[in-house]
Design an enzyme around this catalytic site. Structure first.
Site, PDB file in Angstrom:
ATOM      1  N   GLU A   3       0.831  -1.061   0.055  1.00 44.60           N
ATOM      2  CA  GLU A   3      -0.085   0.099  -0.050  1.00 44.60           C
ATOM      3  C   GLU A   3       0.846   1.068  -0.020  1.00 44.60           C
ATOM      4  O   GLU A   3       1.925   1.144   0.774  1.00 44.60           O
ATOM      5  CB  GLU A   3      -1.043  -0.002   1.277  1.00 44.60           C
ATOM      6  CG  GLU A   3      -1.939   1.003   1.366  1.00 44.60           C
ATOM      7  CD  GLU A   3      -2.648   0.993   2.466  1.00 44.60           C
ATOM      8  OE1 GLU A   3      -2.867   0.228   3.435  1.00 44.60           O
ATOM      9  OE2 GLU A   3      -3.554   2.172   2.503  1.00 44.60           O
ATOM     10  N   ARG A  60       4.889 -12.756   9.812  1.00 44.05           N
ATOM     11  CA  ARG A  60       5.465 -11.584   9.616  1.00 44.05           C
ATOM     12  C   ARG A  60       6.675 -11.812  10.259  1.00 44.05           C
ATOM     13  O   ARG A  60       7.040 -12.471  11.257  1.00 44.05           O
ATOM     14  CB  ARG A  60       4.649 -10.719  10.449  1.00 44.05           C
ATOM     15  CG  ARG A  60       3.881  -9.639   9.772  1.00 44.05           C
ATOM     16  CD  ARG A  60       3.057  -8.555  10.548  1.00 44.05           C
ATOM     17  NE  ARG A  60       2.145  -8.177   9.768  1.00 44.05           N
ATOM     18  CZ  ARG A  60       2.332  -6.961   8.966  1.00 44.05           C
ATOM     19  NH1 ARG A  60       3.615  -6.240   9.162  1.00 44.05           N
ATOM     20  NH2 ARG A  60       1.508  -6.617   8.295  1.00 44.05           N
ATOM     21  N   LYS A  87       4.403   0.655   9.229  1.00 45.53           N
ATOM     22  CA  LYS A  87       4.578   1.807   8.542  1.00 45.53           C
ATOM     23  C   LYS A  87       3.872   3.144   9.302  1.00 45.53           C
ATOM     24  O   LYS A  87       4.213   4.242   9.292  1.00 45.53           O
ATOM     25  CB  LYS A  87       3.899   1.996   7.040  1.00 45.53           C
ATOM     26  CG  LYS A  87       4.745   1.225   6.003  1.00 45.53           C
ATOM     27  CD  LYS A  87       4.152   1.333   4.520  1.00 45.53           C
ATOM     28  CE  LYS A  87       3.137   0.065   4.679  1.00 45.53           C
ATOM     29  NZ  LYS A  87       2.576  -0.213   3.181  1.00 45.53           N
TER      30      LYS A  87
HETATM   31  P1  ATP Z   1       2.406  -2.087   7.720  1.00 46.90           P
HETATM   32  O1  ATP Z   1       1.883  -2.355   8.743  1.00 46.90           O
HETATM   33  O2  ATP Z   1       3.997  -1.573   8.040  1.00 46.90           O
HETATM   34  O3  ATP Z   1       1.946  -1.064   6.890  1.00 46.90           O
HETATM   35  P2  ATP Z   1       1.517  -3.663   5.704  1.00 46.90           P
HETATM   36  O4  ATP Z   1       1.202  -5.108   5.884  1.00 46.90           O
HETATM   37  O5  ATP Z   1       0.143  -2.859   6.026  1.00 46.90           O
HETATM   38  O6  ATP Z   1       2.538  -3.385   6.664  1.00 46.90           O
HETATM   39  P3  ATP Z   1       1.578  -3.423   2.936  1.00 46.90           P
HETATM   40  O7  ATP Z   1       2.090  -2.382   2.183  1.00 46.90           O
HETATM   41  O8  ATP Z   1       0.233  -3.859   3.100  1.00 46.90           O
HETATM   42  O9  ATP Z   1       2.067  -3.208   4.367  1.00 46.90           O
HETATM   43  O10 ATP Z   1       2.233  -4.689   2.938  1.00 46.90           O
HETATM   44  C1  ATP Z   1       2.982  -5.354   1.560  1.00 46.90           C
HETATM   45  C2  ATP Z   1       3.058  -6.846   1.802  1.00 46.90           C
HETATM   46  O11 ATP Z   1       4.351  -6.887   2.712  1.00 46.90           O
HETATM   47  C3  ATP Z   1       1.990  -7.469   2.074  1.00 46.90           C
HETATM   48  O12 ATP Z   1       1.978  -8.832   1.613  1.00 46.90           O
HETATM   49  C4  ATP Z   1       2.365  -7.638   3.805  1.00 46.90           C
HETATM   50  O13 ATP Z   1       1.828  -9.077   4.090  1.00 46.90           O
HETATM   51  C5  ATP Z   1       3.856  -7.800   3.460  1.00 46.90           C
HETATM   52  N1  ATP Z   1       4.621  -7.577   4.743  1.00 46.90           N
HETATM   53  C6  ATP Z   1       4.458  -6.356   5.597  1.00 46.90           C
HETATM   54  N2  ATP Z   1       4.932  -6.202   6.838  1.00 46.90           N
HETATM   55  C7  ATP Z   1       5.452  -7.586   6.642  1.00 46.90           C
HETATM   56  C8  ATP Z   1       6.563  -8.157   7.739  1.00 46.90           C
HETATM   57  N3  ATP Z   1       6.797  -7.561   8.920  1.00 46.90           N
HETATM   58  N4  ATP Z   1       6.983  -9.284   7.462  1.00 46.90           N
HETATM   59  C9  ATP Z   1       6.590  -9.983   6.511  1.00 46.90           C
HETATM   60  N5  ATP Z   1       5.917  -9.524   5.122  1.00 46.90           N
HETATM   61  C10 ATP Z   1       5.316  -8.325   5.592  1.00 46.90           C
HETATM   62 MG    MG Z   2      -1.433  -2.488   4.913  1.00 43.37          MG
END
Ligand code: ATP
Ligand code: MG
Length: 556
Positions: free
Chosen positions: A38, A262, A272
């Site tokens: 995102e 994760r 983020k």
């Molecule tokens: P954040 O909470 O940091 O915003 P998010 O999962 O909402 O993380 P996205 O931009 O939606 O962030 O994530 C893109 C991809 O990266 C998704 O498939 C997500 O599952 C993966 N991802 C995000 N954080 C992690 C993590 N700590 N370990 C492994 N994969 C991750």
């Molecule tokens: Mg997200």
């Protein structure tokens, strides 16, 4: 913990096993994966695991990986983030086959919603979010039907169109799937598919005032792109049932969702939203502050793309969440930089040494290897003169038995130069040693025969007359506890107030040729990378990692 996972890495991980089976059985002849960020922040080390996994799979197996921006939330998303995410993925060493945006599918998704309405599988609900929450029930109690659940198809179609045309204010209505308010999976209790949000979108501008929810965009985008293996993190496991339900009811391409744990690092946060708070509230200098666990912060700190990929490989993937020790990350970067980084001498805490038998005003060129791990990098010139700096800690007035550095009457080798012997030292009125007086031994230069002279210690040094003053930024952990997010109160209460020390170092002149971002091993001090804040007048270096290998010690 780590040892166990290292074993796992040799065989196929569980997702690779699934893919292997799917290819062997002929279910697919090639696979398609996607990385779906995102664009609401910069990528962090957790994302790197997901990137390495998704792109790594299609390096290992036939197929390709798409980059898809999951941009269904106009309020938090921005083009700045899109550009930086692309830059970071490329820097990590991966290239996507297609660049997609969930927002490119808004028209198609709208059509899908109409289809569900026509089939009696979706309805417009006038309930407020509080009313929806109350009627939802609890995990142990079934929910109750919304009073709007049985609207006619015609009424739903008309209302949904009015929603799209901007007839209603934010939050006044939603479109919901009509599934089962008593479903054991709470997410299946008539989930919201669309909400009203009068907000400007970074790509579609003001065209839409209704936006699809994650659950009505993600699986559908996967299906449109014919993604075969849609890999996400564990928190989406309960969403899988809805993912499958929507794909089935819409009769679109059957993508499959798989979940992995994760990856989080200790002494930092990988979210983020939290990283954004650190940036906005000025706790760090920006998304690329070298203390940040972002890809851009780590790059600026001096991490190499290889070391991050190596880290992701070593931790592998798992089905259970755990926190990975940041020491492993440091271990990976040391391993890589030890092979590549040129060696330079920089004194961080200077003590002046006068070589009393060396003539004044004379400069002698010494030489030393640029990198003993890679002899193709050759030697460099290092000017030597009567006055040099050594580290304060490399001199002791009354040394302990095991102290092999400089002390009254003792000898040391100066790296790439002569053996010197300490004759005397000078103290100021506070008892601080301000100067050490030595004599050098002729014909003792590196490479010359020094049989009979027993010298154990080798020190780094810099000629005072030739020293470059450089700014050196020493970093420590950003947080003082392992898992700030799980502590009481706000995670920011656990910021390490001492995470940055700025000092002046004295460098040998060869460092002037450093290019931006270039990494060096400052002899006996650690790995350092040239920071973009450097100017022609003043070089700035970030400490990437110290030389000591803490991780290997604790792992054994
Ligand atoms: P954040 O909470 O940091 O915003 P998010 O999962 O909402 O993380 P996205 O931009 O939606 O962030 O994530 C893109 C991809 O990266 C998704 O498939 C997500 O599952 C993966 N991802 C995000 N954080 C992690 C993590 N700590 N370990 C492994 N994969 C991750
Ligand atoms: Mg997200």
């Amino acid at each position: 913990m780590i040892t166990e996972e290292k074993k796992e890495e040799k065989s196929l991980n569980f997702i690779e096993e699934i893919i292997d089976t799917d290819l062997q059985s002929g279910k697919y002849t090639r696979i398609i994966t996607r990385f779906p960020p995102e664009p609401n922040g910069y990528l962090h080390i957790g994302h790197a695991t997901s990137i390495c996994l998704n792109f790594g799979l299609t390096k290992k197996f036939p197929g390709y990986t798409n980059l898809r921006f999951d941009d269904t939330n106009p309020v938090t998303e921005d083009t700045e983030f899109v550009e930086n995410i692309k830059n970071d993925i490329r820097w990590l060493g991966f290239e996507w086959e297609n660049e997609h945006y969930a927002s490119d599918y808004f028209d198609v998704l709208y059509g899908y919603a109409i289809k569900l309405i026509n089939e009696g599988l979706a309805y417009v609900d006038d309930s407020t979010s509080e009313e929806i929450a109350t009627l939802k029930g609890t995990p142990t109690e079934p929910g109750k039907d919304s009073p709007y659940r049985n609207r006619s198809v015609e009424e739903n179609l008309a209302l949904f169109e009015q929603m799209k045309n901007g007839a209603f204010p934010d939050g006044s209505r939603t479109l919901r799937a009509r599934i089962d308010m008593a479903h054991i999976n709470m997410l299946m209790r008539d989930p919201i598919l669309y909400r009203i949000k009068h907000a400007h979108h970074h790509r579609t501008g003001d065209k839409w005032c209704i936006y699809p929810m994650y659950d009505f965009a993600h699986g559908q985008s996967d299906a449109i792109e014919t993604v075969t293996h849609s890999i996400c993190t564990l928190e989406f496991a309960p969403h899988r049932e809805l993912y499958d339900w929507l794909i089935e009811k819409l009769g679109i391409y059957t993508s499959h969702q798989y979940e992995f744990a994760r990856r989080n690092l200790n002494y930092t946060v990988t979210s983020k939203r939290k990283l954004l708070q650190l940036v906005q509230e000025g706790h760090v200098s920006g998304w690329d502050d070298p203390r940040m666990p972002t890809i851009s912060g780590m790059r600026r700190r001096g991490y190499t793309a290889f070391s991050i990929r190596d880290f992701c490989d070593r931790i592998g993937i798992a089905k259970r969440e755990n926190i990975v020790d940041v020491g492993l990350l440091e271990f990976c970067v040391r391993e890589d930089l030890n092979k590549q980084a040129l060696r330079r001498m920089v004194v961080l805490d200077p003590l002046k040494v006068v070589i009393t038998n060396f003539p004044e005003g004379v400069t002698e060129m010494c030489h030393s290897e640029n990198n003993p791990e890679d002899i193709s990098t050759g030697n460099r010139d290092i000017p030597f003169s009567r006055e040099i700096f050594i580290e304060k800690e490399d001199f002791m007035e009354t040394p302990s038995k095991k102290y092999f550095r400089l002390a009254p009457g003792k000898m040391v080798r100066l790296k790439g130069a002569y053996i010197i012997q300490c004759d005397d030292f000078v103290k100021d009125e506070n008892g601080e040693i301000t100067e050490v007086r030595c004599t050098y031994i002729e014909n003792s230069k590196s490479g010359q025969d020094t049989t009979g002279i027993n010298v154990k210690g080798t020190l780094h040094w810099v000629s005072v007359a030739h020293a470059l003053e450089v700014e050196v930024r020493l970093y420590d952990r950003l947080f003082s506890v392992e898992d700030p997010s799980s502590e009481d109160g706000d995670f920011k209460d656990y910021l390490n107030a001492d995470s940055l020390h700025i000092i002046t170092g004295y460098a040998e002149p060869a460092l002037l040729e450093a290019s931006e971002g270039e990494s060096f091993q400052f002899l006996r001090k650690g790995y350092f990378a040239k920071d973009p804040d450097s100017t022609a007048e003043k070089l700035v270096f970030n400490r990437t990692a110290t030389l000591r290998d803490n991780w290997a010690k604790t792992a054994n």
